[in-house]
Write a protein that holds these residues in place. Structure first.
Motif, PDB file in Angstrom:
ATOM      1  N   PRO A   9       0.826  -1.214   0.000  1.00  0.00           N
ATOM      2  CA  PRO A   9       0.000   0.000   0.000  1.00  0.00           C
ATOM      3  C   PRO A   9       0.861   1.264   0.000  1.00  0.00           C
ATOM      4  CG  PRO A   9      -0.759  -1.566   1.660  1.00  0.00           C
ATOM      5  CD  PRO A   9       0.566  -2.054   1.177  1.00  0.00           C
ATOM      6  N   THR A  10       0.311   2.343  -0.510  1.00  0.00           N
ATOM      7  CA  THR A  10       1.060   3.595  -0.544  1.00  0.00           C
ATOM      8  C   THR A  10       1.335   4.134   0.856  1.00  0.00           C
ATOM      9  OG1 THR A  10      -1.039   4.770  -0.844  1.00  0.00           O
ATOM     10  CG2 THR A  10       0.247   4.288  -2.818  1.00  0.00           C
ATOM     11  N   ALA A  11       0.612   3.646   1.855  1.00  0.00           N
ATOM     12  CA  ALA A  11       0.839   4.083   3.238  1.00  0.00           C
ATOM     13  C   ALA A  11       1.838   3.188   3.967  1.00  0.00           C
ATOM     14  CB  ALA A  11      -0.478   4.101   4.013  1.00  0.00           C
ATOM     15  N   ALA A  12       2.533   2.302   3.247  1.00  0.00           N
ATOM     16  CA  ALA A  12       3.498   1.394   3.875  1.00  0.00           C
ATOM     17  C   ALA A  12       4.823   2.112   4.109  1.00  0.00           C
ATOM     18  CB  ALA A  12       3.714   0.167   2.988  1.00  0.00           C
ATOM     19  N   HIS A  13       5.702   1.474   4.860  1.00  0.00           N
ATOM     20  CA  HIS A  13       7.040   2.015   5.053  1.00  0.00           C
ATOM     21  C   HIS A  13       7.861   1.882   3.777  1.00  0.00           C
ATOM     22  CE1 HIS A  13       6.241   1.808   9.461  1.00  0.00           C
ATOM     23  NE2 HIS A  13       6.979   2.895   9.415  1.00  0.00           N
ATOM     24  N   GLY A  14       8.775   2.817   3.582  1.00  0.00           N
ATOM     25  CA  GLY A  14       9.562   2.831   2.351  1.00  0.00           C
ATOM     26  C   GLY A  14      10.449   1.621   2.170  1.00  0.00           C
ATOM     27  N   THR A  15      10.798   0.956   3.276  1.00  0.00           N
ATOM     28  CA  THR A  15      11.642  -0.234   3.146  1.00  0.00           C
ATOM     29  C   THR A  15      10.888  -1.424   2.565  1.00  0.00           C
ATOM     30  OG1 THR A  15      11.122  -0.747   5.446  1.00  0.00           O
ATOM     31  CG2 THR A  15      13.215   0.378   5.020  1.00  0.00           C
ATOM     32  N   ASN A  16       9.554  -1.407   2.618  1.00  0.00           N
ATOM     33  CA  ASN A  16       8.791  -2.575   2.184  1.00  0.00           C
ATOM     34  C   ASN A  16       9.009  -2.929   0.715  1.00  0.00           C
ATOM     35  OD1 ASN A  16       5.853  -2.095   4.360  1.00  0.00           O
ATOM     36  ND2 ASN A  16       7.952  -2.683   4.828  1.00  0.00           N
ATOM     37  N   PRO A  17       8.849  -1.988  -0.238  1.00  0.00           N
ATOM     38  CA  PRO A  17       9.119  -2.359  -1.628  1.00  0.00           C
ATOM     39  C   PRO A  17      10.573  -2.732  -1.874  1.00  0.00           C
ATOM     40  CG  PRO A  17       8.699   0.008  -1.429  1.00  0.00           C
ATOM     41  CD  PRO A  17       8.336  -0.616  -0.119  1.00  0.00           C
ATOM     42  N   ALA A  18      11.489  -2.110  -1.135  1.00  0.00           N
ATOM     43  CA  ALA A  18      12.901  -2.468  -1.289  1.00  0.00           C
ATOM     44  C   ALA A  18      13.142  -3.906  -0.838  1.00  0.00           C
ATOM     45  CB  ALA A  18      13.775  -1.506  -0.487  1.00  0.00           C
ATOM     46  N   THR A  19      12.514  -4.301   0.265  1.00  0.00           N
ATOM     47  CA  THR A  19      12.656  -5.665   0.763  1.00  0.00           C
ATOM     48  C   THR A  19      12.091  -6.660  -0.237  1.00  0.00           C
ATOM     49  OG1 THR A  19      12.574  -4.977   3.077  1.00  0.00           O
ATOM     50  CG2 THR A  19      11.973  -7.253   2.597  1.00  0.00           C
ATOM     51  N   ALA A  20      10.923  -6.363  -0.776  1.00  0.00           N
ATOM     52  CA  ALA A  20      10.317  -7.257  -1.755  1.00  0.00           C
ATOM     53  C   ALA A  20      11.250  -7.451  -2.946  1.00  0.00           C
ATOM     54  CB  ALA A  20       8.975  -6.693  -2.213  1.00  0.00           C
ATOM     55  N   THR A  21      11.853  -6.382  -3.408  1.00  0.00           N
ATOM     56  CA  THR A  21      12.763  -6.463  -4.551  1.00  0.00           C
ATOM     57  C   THR A  21      14.003  -7.282  -4.214  1.00  0.00           C
ATOM     58  OG1 THR A  21      11.983  -4.310  -5.329  1.00  0.00           O
ATOM     59  CG2 THR A  21      14.078  -5.100  -6.212  1.00  0.00           C
TER      60      THR A  21
END
Length: 495
Positions: free
Chosen positions: A167-179
């Motif tokens: 979600p757009t309200a997630a922490h910025g590290t979340n998409p980095a972790t997924a990648t």
């Protein structure tokens, strides 16, 4: 207004031949030979200063710092709270410090008992079935969580699932972790009330969905009211739910991620459970898992056999969890942080941990209400705050030319560290404020008074705010230039 002088560099106290040779180590009788090619052609250009000069210099520097020991530090999403010194003292007991990381379980029963009890307490407060203490930081815990989600799908032969919904309200590290875990981050938005857009979520899930990463409360400072519906949509599509534990302070003792149907979470023990936070470490990102992910926990995990005086503790390894995602560190995480968390939880007890959530939320809602009365605009005025909340200064920037960064810098002049600025990105000119459960009403009232003063200054003398800080040793920096042209080398002046 008189500006303080910048503290000189330690080199500037130097005089030829001055030093503190009494502190030098005794020379070795047979020093190791250094190959000629590795020897210096000339002496290192180190400062020649007395011991007293060094002590005074670094003491003065420390007094220029903002810290939780000296100032209110309301960084949103960071839980910069006061942590009891007793926790640190217990973690520094000689028996803990003297234990070698490679010591056998037979010689580590006391330490292992503490770690086992910590695992059990964390399971209880989160509602999870298992806990592993290995990850060394929050981002490390995130990595472990997504790695377990991937291992779960692979073990079932479901190799197509490589999308993590964020979600757009997630922490910025979340998409980095997924990648980093080899997944593709797929973003979904939030509605005008701050909750996840359920229609967008339903459209995003499918046969490629590995899971969703979110925190509740979110970085918008509000509780996701339809979390059970989020869980139903993701689980029905075959995905798993990952809980980012950065905001656990808000719900501690009140609601558990496991009861919200999350399958895995990480906990920032350096935020919620006592280790002083900030400066890049130390940390611990313990992970908790539901029944689906028990076989995939990172190693090692502490196991117990027997009861009472016959109880024995041991490390569980690959032979116990053959489907584990493996070892994330050389040992069992950061022992000092884990011990502080253990002592903190034992000190608070069940009722004390429940009060953490109560006072964190009470302080936040009180501060939000007072700041609204002072004229500030809440980003989500129809919602109650969790442990943190967001103000938007969009109108102030448009009408007075005073930005969120200007307000943050002016707060330094008034004796307060600034809140988080410009995060989350979907709220314009935002301040994310977290008062924490450890601050008094008097401190919060003083912060309100400072914020109200800045608001008045923005209307009557905006240049004062735009030019802040005025009382710090270093004035407003060009952040972009400082990042691009970083210069940390000392060059002595020409003779």
């Amino acid at each position: 207004m008189t500006l303080p002088m910048c503290e000189p560099l330690v080199y500037e106290f130097g005089r030829a031949g001055r030093g503190a040779r009494g502190q030098w180590p005794a020379p070795e009788s047979n020093p190791p030979a250094v190959p000629a090619a590795l020897r210096r052609a000339r002496r290192a250009p180190l400062p020649e200063v007395s011991e007293l000069d060094v002590v005074r210099h670094y003491t003065r520097l420390s007094q220029l710092n903002f810290s939780i020991d000296t100032h209110f530090y309301p960084l949103g999403s960071c839980t910069m709270k006061y942590n009891p010194r007793a926790c640190n003292a217990a973690a520094l007991l000689p028996e803990f410090l003297g234990r070698h990381p490679l010591a056998s379980a037979r010689h580590s029963q006391g330490f292992l008992e503490c770690m086992y009890e910590l695992q059990e307490m964390l399971k209880e407060v989160t509602g999870m079935r298992g806990v592993a203490l290995t990850p060394m930081a929050g981002a490390h815990g995130e990595f472990a969580g997504v790695a377990m989600i991937r291992a779960y799908h692979r073990a079932r032969g479901d190799l197509a699932r490589n999308e993590i919904i964020v979600p757009t309200a997630a922490h910025g590290t979340n998409p980095a972790t997924a990648t980093m875990c080899g997944c593709v981050a797929r973003e979904v938005g939030v509605g005008p009330d701050g909750d996840v857009d359920l229609a967008a979520l339903a459209a995003a899930v499918g046969p490629k969905t590995a899971g969703i990463m979110l925190t509740n409360p979110s970085t918008l400072g509000i509780f996701e009211r339809r979390i059970t519906e989020v869980a139903r949509i993701v689980h029905a599509a075959g995905g798993l739910l990952y809980y980012d534990g950065a905001n656990l302070n808000a719900i501690l003792g009140k609601v558990r991620p496991g009861d919200m149907e999350f399958d895995v979470l990480h906990m920032n023990l350096h935020k919620t459970f006592s280790t002083p936070h900030g400066g890049g470490g130390p940390g611990a990102g313990a992970v908790g898992v539901g029944p689906r992910l028990l076989p995939f926990m990172p190693l090692p995990v502490v196991a117990k056999s027997g009861a009472g005086e016959a109880a024995r503790y041991r490390w569980q390894g690959e032979q116990d969890l053959p489907q584990s995602i493996g070892r994330l560190t050389g040992f069992n995480g950061n022992a000092g942080v884990l011990l502080r968390a253990y002592v903190y939880m034992r000190m608070l007890g069940r009722e004390g941990m429940s009060r953490v959530g109560e006072y964190a939320t009470l302080n936040s809602n009180y501060l939000l209400a007072r700041l609204q009365q002072a004229g500030f605009v809440a980003a989500y005025p129809q919602r109650r705050a969790s442990h943190e909340f967001i103000l938007t200064l969009k109108a102030l920037a448009q009408q007075q030319g005073v930005t969120a960064m200007d307000v943050a810098k002016r707060l330094l002049d008034l004796g307060f560290h600034a809140p988080t600025t410009y995060f989350p990105l979907l709220v314009p000119e935002c301040l994310l404020i977290e008062p924490t459960e450890t601050e008094s009403k008097e401190t919060l009232d003083a912060f309100v008074a400072a914020m109200a003063q800045i608001l008045r200054e923005a209307a009557t003398e905006p240049d004062t705010v735009r030019g802040a800080p005025h009382t710090m040793p270093v004035r407003r920096l060009d952040d972009v230039r400082a990042a691009r042209e970083l210069d940390l080398a000392y060059r002595p002046p020409a003779p």
